[in-house]
Motif scaffolding. Sequence first.
Motif, PDB file in Angstrom:
ATOM      1  N   GLU A 207     -39.487  18.978 -45.063  1.00 21.47           N
ATOM      2  CA  GLU A 207     -38.489  17.914 -45.001  1.00 21.47           C
ATOM      3  C   GLU A 207     -37.294  18.333 -44.143  1.00 21.47           C
ATOM      4  O   GLU A 207     -36.856  17.589 -43.272  1.00 21.47           O
ATOM      5  N   VAL A 208     -36.750  19.533 -44.399  1.00 18.10           N
ATOM      6  CA  VAL A 208     -35.556  19.935 -43.665  1.00 18.10           C
ATOM      7  C   VAL A 208     -35.874  20.228 -42.200  1.00 18.10           C
ATOM      8  O   VAL A 208     -35.054  19.926 -41.327  1.00 18.10           O
ATOM      9  N   LEU A 209     -37.038  20.787 -41.923  1.00 21.24           N
ATOM     10  CA  LEU A 209     -37.387  21.073 -40.532  1.00 21.24           C
ATOM     11  C   LEU A 209     -37.620  19.786 -39.746  1.00 21.24           C
ATOM     12  O   LEU A 209     -37.165  19.659 -38.598  1.00 21.24           O
ATOM     13  N   THR A 210     -38.322  18.831 -40.338  1.00 20.16           N
ATOM     14  CA  THR A 210     -38.540  17.569 -39.622  1.00 20.16           C
ATOM     15  C   THR A 210     -37.228  16.809 -39.461  1.00 20.16           C
ATOM     16  O   THR A 210     -36.999  16.166 -38.435  1.00 20.16           O
ATOM     17  N   LEU A 211     -36.330  16.892 -40.447  1.00 20.38           N
ATOM     18  CA  LEU A 211     -35.013  16.273 -40.334  1.00 20.38           C
ATOM     19  C   LEU A 211     -34.250  16.864 -39.154  1.00 20.38           C
ATOM     20  O   LEU A 211     -33.690  16.138 -38.322  1.00 20.38           O
ATOM     21  N   GLY A 212     -34.228  18.191 -39.077  1.00 21.10           N
ATOM     22  CA  GLY A 212     -33.529  18.858 -37.982  1.00 21.10           C
ATOM     23  C   GLY A 212     -34.092  18.490 -36.626  1.00 21.10           C
ATOM     24  O   GLY A 212     -33.356  18.178 -35.692  1.00 21.10           O
ATOM     25  N   VAL A 213     -35.427  18.505 -36.499  1.00 23.85           N
ATOM     26  CA  VAL A 213     -36.065  18.164 -35.229  1.00 23.85           C
ATOM     27  C   VAL A 213     -35.791  16.696 -34.887  1.00 23.85           C
ATOM     28  O   VAL A 213     -35.455  16.361 -33.746  1.00 23.85           O
ATOM     29  N   LYS A 214     -35.916  15.829 -35.888  1.00 22.51           N
ATOM     30  CA  LYS A 214     -35.664  14.401 -35.667  1.00 22.51           C
ATOM     31  C   LYS A 214     -34.211  14.178 -35.238  1.00 22.51           C
ATOM     32  O   LYS A 214     -33.919  13.259 -34.469  1.00 22.51           O
ATOM     33  N   ALA A 215     -33.296  15.023 -35.700  1.00 20.00           N
ATOM     34  CA  ALA A 215     -31.875  14.924 -35.339  1.00 20.00           C
ATOM     35  C   ALA A 215     -31.585  15.575 -33.987  1.00 20.00           C
ATOM     36  O   ALA A 215     -30.435  15.600 -33.554  1.00 20.00           O
ATOM     37  N   GLY A 216     -32.623  16.127 -33.344  1.00 18.39           N
ATOM     38  CA  GLY A 216     -32.449  16.668 -32.006  1.00 18.39           C
ATOM     39  C   GLY A 216     -32.305  18.173 -31.910  1.00 18.39           C
ATOM     40  O   GLY A 216     -32.070  18.702 -30.828  1.00 18.39           O
ATOM     41  N   VAL A 217     -32.454  18.893 -33.022  1.00 19.88           N
ATOM     42  CA  VAL A 217     -32.336  20.347 -33.000  1.00 19.88           C
ATOM     43  C   VAL A 217     -33.712  20.947 -32.702  1.00 19.88           C
ATOM     44  O   VAL A 217     -34.728  20.519 -33.255  1.00 19.88           O
ATOM     45  N   ASP A 218     -33.741  21.930 -31.833  1.00 16.29           N
ATOM     46  CA  ASP A 218     -34.980  22.616 -31.483  1.00 16.29           C
ATOM     47  C   ASP A 218     -35.539  23.351 -32.696  1.00 16.29           C
ATOM     48  O   ASP A 218     -34.789  24.008 -33.437  1.00 16.29           O
ATOM     49  N   LEU A 219     -36.841  23.245 -32.911  1.00 16.23           N
ATOM     50  CA  LEU A 219     -37.482  23.881 -34.061  1.00 16.23           C
ATOM     51  C   LEU A 219     -37.251  25.389 -34.069  1.00 16.23           C
ATOM     52  O   LEU A 219     -36.978  25.980 -35.115  1.00 16.23           O
ATOM     53  N   LYS A 220     -37.325  26.044 -32.911  1.00 14.31           N
ATOM     54  CA  LYS A 220     -37.089  27.489 -32.864  1.00 14.31           C
ATOM     55  C   LYS A 220     -35.680  27.828 -33.336  1.00 14.31           C
ATOM     56  O   LYS A 220     -35.477  28.808 -34.047  1.00 14.31           O
ATOM     57  N   THR A 221     -34.706  27.012 -32.960  1.00 20.76           N
ATOM     58  CA  THR A 221     -33.324  27.238 -33.388  1.00 20.76           C
ATOM     59  C   THR A 221     -33.210  27.104 -34.902  1.00 20.76           C
ATOM     60  O   THR A 221     -32.575  27.937 -35.557  1.00 20.76           O
TER      61      THR A 221
END
Length: 159
Positions: free
Chosen positions: A34-48
């Motif tokens: 949930e938190v990783l998909t939220l971050g990616v959906k918000a534009g943050v790179d998954l590696k970051t």
Amino acid sequence: SEDKLFYCGEIGAGDVVKLCNNLVGIAVPVISAEVLTLGVKAGVDLKTLVQVIGVSTGSKRWITGTFPRTVFQRKFSPAFFSAALSSKDTHLALDLAEELGVEMSMGSVVGRDFEYVLSQGWGEDNFDAVVRAQEDRTGVTLQIPAEEMPEPPAGGWRA
């Protein structure tokens, strides 16, 4: 091994402990997805996200230990513990909770996600395939090519 043998109480108590352990064990990857998909959906790179969470308070072995070897590489088989068995244990725990009148908000979500996983034919995959339910809901695939995986910090990932 002997250090992992526990007396849990009267007959049946060990089953309850097992169900509780397995449910919390699978809830962590669900919230991690949930938190990783939220971050990616918000534009943050998954590696970051992985690098920052890996050394911060949100660090759990799923994001920095298991996911880099399995989910991020799309390696859901062979199963260490199948999604079908995780689904069974999750639903047994939810049945017990209902019987005891215990509200299980996150557990219900986990149960729903496992129903989805089984409906997609992923029951023989490893239980962490449950993150695919969140990926499908959000349209975000949690994938980092092996050659682009972030290196753990000098002191290792925070546990």
